[in-house]
Write an enzyme that holds these catalytic residues in place. Structure first.
Site, PDB file in Angstrom:
ATOM      1  N   GLU A 222       4.291 107.235  17.969  1.00  0.00           N
ATOM      2  CA  GLU A 222       4.568 106.732  19.308  1.00  0.00           C
ATOM      3  C   GLU A 222       3.772 105.446  19.474  1.00  0.00           C
ATOM      4  OE1 GLU A 222       5.983 109.864  21.985  1.00  0.00           O
ATOM      5  OE2 GLU A 222       3.992 109.530  22.789  1.00  0.00           O
TER       6      GLU A 222
ATOM      7  N   GLY B 272       1.154 114.700  28.269  1.00  0.00           N
ATOM      8  CA  GLY B 272       2.319 114.431  27.447  1.00  0.00           C
ATOM      9  C   GLY B 272       1.973 113.420  26.377  1.00  0.00           C
ATOM     10  N   CYS B 273       2.847 113.294  25.392  1.00  0.00           N
ATOM     11  CA  CYS B 273       2.553 112.372  24.297  1.00  0.00           C
ATOM     12  C   CYS B 273       2.507 110.931  24.784  1.00  0.00           C
ATOM     13  CB  CYS B 273       3.565 112.544  23.165  1.00  0.00           C
ATOM     14  SG  CYS B 273       5.276 112.631  23.693  1.00  0.00           S
ATOM     15  N   TYR B 274       3.504 110.526  25.563  1.00  0.00           N
ATOM     16  CA  TYR B 274       3.478 109.154  26.086  1.00  0.00           C
ATOM     17  C   TYR B 274       2.249 108.916  26.966  1.00  0.00           C
ATOM     18  CZ  TYR B 274       8.382 108.103  24.714  1.00  0.00           C
ATOM     19  OH  TYR B 274       9.548 107.838  24.038  1.00  0.00           O
TER      20      TYR B 274
END
Lengths: 348, 348, 348, 348
Positions: free
Chosen positions: C244, C151-153
């Site tokens: 992010e 995932g991006c996080y």
């Protein structure tokens, strides 16, 4: 304030227009918000859909049929067009109505049907409706039962051009209006192009040649000029939540100069508490009216001989909708025109 | 790529234009960035003023006098107008120059002096300078020593209107251009109105009637139409970093229809890799060209009879500046026009 | 490039992740985009839903059953979790899969069921899936049939903390991760809180204590540290489209100092083309990685004795999704790791 | 309002803090804005630097020495730290002072000198100054001559943590505060990193470990807890003009649960008109307090055992500065605490 408060119902309390009306009306010394109607959210507290209003002690959202209309003095309509005329058509005649939808703005039901795609279900009401551009129809508004508040774009355009058309300072032809609006103008309905990731950091026109605010502007400008008028109106979606700026390119009549337009506007609004013709050298900006009921108007000479540029800026949700509605309420119920609308613009 | 890389120097490497040129040129297979000039930052590594370029292995910033000009083949100029013509005037004649400033765009030094407030210090160079609107001057650019890349606004306007003026499909009068630009167009110079807190969430016109891109547009449109042209050009500052959208309101010549304009543009750009005339029904948006060298153009019928609307969108720092400079470099040094410019637009 | 291009299909071509994969893959010299799957838009040209990709000459969108899977070498999965494992489970085994959804990231199907609310429909595939955090699993990724991209996080968090957990420089307890994401991270699905008018000009946490990226981070950190780890992970929605930033507050083990963390990270990534440990004194910012596959990491001493702060920044759609997928593709198909990912960050 | 209005002077009328004070005070029924001091703009009308306030009929900007201090009852200080203590030190003792700068917040002049880099020039005044966190020092504020309003960050942090520290519900150690602020918090001073093109569409921490609001928070938290406290405070710059959100990660004392924190906060603020402990399940957002004097606080259980998360949101220019100043004015001059601060949050 010894007067008994006016009991108000809000139709469409879950939209942006409804929310901004509630935000302002809740602080109006003469209004009691007695009923908040939002069909899809009936039973919910307002705070659940608008947490910024959680400090208010208001009744929960209800459906229209749950309202005790006997106790209501005035209705603020924040419904989408098409729905509005049906709901408002059913209200007891005793109740005054201040509608922020498009449904009662066009005098001719055929024009309404043409632009909105459906026949009008309450044509009788249309005849009595007063167009609620406050600064230009104060007396009629004060006496009206049903006031149809102008659209946000028409408000900005007409405040800038109506006095000029009426005084025949500008030609009825080649009026080109390049309009820019913040995204809240599109309402709370879910659409891909109003997502942050899509509307942000970008700008584009939309509804070129067929935006529904066109007939409203043409109707009012035409009435003022005493002639039929066709305009170019090209709206753009700009990456900001609030604010509307209209840059109008007009032809000067005869020997009129830009300064004459400025003088005519200054005269027209010399007693208007919310319309400011800005000083020569100042340029209107939506930042300077944000969150307020003000309209700023500037006039500029054009490089093209015989033409001029008129720039007007408003907050689309306040002067362009809920604020103007409240301003009309003040006239209809005998309050000072500025009551509840004293908030100064918020900058930055 | 067996060819020896072309050695390039960048003047004004600490500005947005310079940075975007470096960003693109660093990935161009035929360019070696040999010198980065930024007077006020001499001695600093580029990464210190532009951390997004920290991955590049480039020489530190220097002053102009520190550069070994003998090793330089081409200069990209990213200096502010006024400074540019002085620096460029001093360069060895052997070096080709691709200037992104305003200093070599106007053919008449008197017009330059009138609009930029100072006499031109290198009028001799002016005569040889080629106006670098790539799609319209490919041959001249390929042979030029000095190319003056158009301003960002002129790029968007001229790509849209030049073929129409040349073919006399639009009248030379009443051309009204309502332009909207992102804030990076104002450069990295510190100004109150470009602070986030002031430019954000708001929109306003500026430079009404006197923006310096006016004479450049009039010069080129006039040359194409074979007649003197005066335009209305009204720029607006929009709350986005990049992107430029021009909405041009034009009069149709004779029996011309909007569809004819579309056809003429499609024909003019049928072999242009970066100019897209969008399909009927699609509306150009700056979001759709962001970060790329593309220009999107749309044509729309106007509600006003005899008029049409032409909308063009670019990224002001790419097609409006550094990208077009690189496109011109490609022509001047025998590369394919798209080399180093293949990046697709970034959305969202 | 004499090699025959690898034929790729994209599942979920109408979402942001799919679009960014197409944007990048279309310029990859070794990829031919052979099939674009988007159930709800089958039959439409891609340009209709993503006008920024209109310059590409690609096949129209299709349903999964319309694809000739015999001609496909690799599938990029951009479907929402829950849908992904069903579609991918049906693919011929011969086809390699690079999945950007959450469906193959968690090794334990029970953990998947607990966090995603549904049983996993392809648990057999789970066993073979390789966690696609490129910099940490290069060999396994190169040999894998199915790569589950993080995932991006998790990408931003794990790149910052994994080397530290592995080297036991930080305690396994009290790891507090305050994460901030741009709105594109929420996808193209219509939601009120991601409308421009609501997400703009504001900031708030969401999914406190129960965001679905938690188990993924705990799984990988725990594996690296050789112990079970529980983290605090609190994501926030920030008013930007991309980007992010994770601010991780960690306890130092024994006599470790912040400088030791920096040294360990610098060593871990000394050959990684896309991970930069920024110089002492520089602070990572999402602006500095925007549109690129870079991750910037900074380490800072804490005012609280025995603690340190690690800050990591990525573009959520590139390094956090499509870019990392392409990076993994490069490893799986024998390309240089940076192929097709050379784009520098775009600033401003 | 029969009372004679209190005559106020504003120092620093050309900054954001000064402007927001004027915006609110101009609508306060008990205040007459008698003098606006802005050294660099003396002689200019306020409208010239703040066109959004053009509708006000106020005296032009003046220098400090031009003010007739004999006619002034109260001074609102909006000067930068360092300048404030010099100007305020010179005022007649008769005049009450509500200072929004940092100069009178720290009780120990040595701590001031350490963090602000200069010795304090009015240490005698320091002793009498009352820390103006309204909800916690009502009585002292009501009696004070000089009130030092808290910084914007301290306001959001202390409203959330002070009652918890005082009741010893949280440990004095490992208090980690991840703060996010809109760009107006940086003031109107020109800086590259607050330009729209640089601060927009991005997020990054700044002042890690050394932000000047640290000692103020530690001083007040320590006094409440009766022990010395060291905090981690990491501020981030977020792409919005207004708004501040603090996510505080705390250790629970003994057997305390998150619900106990919520209960303690609810009790502490049960009579506070501007502090709302939001319902369980609601998450504070800066959008929900924008433009208002409200502070929203939420409490959440942490995944890490023995810890909790407290989230607080304010408008940095209102509750974080000008609004709180006015709230203190109300206490000092016998007005209801909410007078002039009734504006509801503006959303969208």
């Amino acid at each position: 304030m010894a007067k008994k408060p006016i009991k108000a119902a809000v139709l469409g309390a879950s939209g942006y227009t409804g929310a901004d009306l509630i935000r302002l009306a809740a602080r109006h010394p003469g209004i009691a918000l007695a009923a908040l109607v939002a069909k899809g959210h009936a039973g919910q507290p307002l705070a659940q859909i608008f947490p910024h209003l959680a400090s208010l002690d208001l009744p929960p959202l209800v459906t229209s049929s749950e309202v005790d209309w006997g106790g209501i003095d005035v209705v603020f309509g924040g419904l989408p067009h098409g729905t509005a005329h049906e709901e408002i058509g059913k209200l007891p005649e005793r109740i005054k109505v201040i509608d922020m939808s498009a449904d009662f703005r066009l005098r001719d039901p055929r024009v309404y049907a043409e632009w909105y795609g459906n026949p009008h279900s309450a044509p009788a009401l249309l005849e009595d409706a007063v167009y609620g551009l406050t600064e230009h129809h104060r007396d009629a508004i004060a006496r009206a039962r049903l006031v149809a508040c102008p659209g946000c774009y028409p408000t900005a355009v007409l405040l800038a051009l109506l006095p000029l058309a009426r005084a025949k300072l500008i030609a009825a032809e080649d009026i080109i209006i390049d309009a820019k609006s913040g995204v809240s103008g599109a309402g709370r309905t879910l659409k891909q192009n109003t997502l942050f990731a899509e509307a942000g950091e970008g700008l584009s026109p939309y509804g070129i040649g067929n935006h529904r605010h066109v007939p409203e502007i043409e109707q009012e400008l035409g009435a003022a000029a005493g002639t039929s008028i066709r305009i170019n109106f090209t709206p753009h979606l700009a990456p900001m939540a609030r604010g509307e700026l209209c840059t109008s390119y007009v032809k000067l009549a005869g020997k009129t100069a830009a300064a004459d337009l400025r003088a005519a506007l200054a005269e027209a609004y010399k007693d208007a508490p919310f319309v400011r013709v800005v000083e020569d050298g100042t340029i209107p900006a939506t930042q300077h009216v944000r969150g307020s009921n003000y309209c700023h108007i500037g006039v500029f000479a054009d490089r093209l001989p015989g033409r001029a540029i008129v720039v007007s800026a408003i907050d689309n949700l306040v002067k362009g909708s809920a604020g103007q509605a409240l301003q009309n309420f003040n006239l209809m119920f005998g309050f000072d025109e500025t009551t509840g609308l004293e908030q100064l613009p918020m900058f930055p």
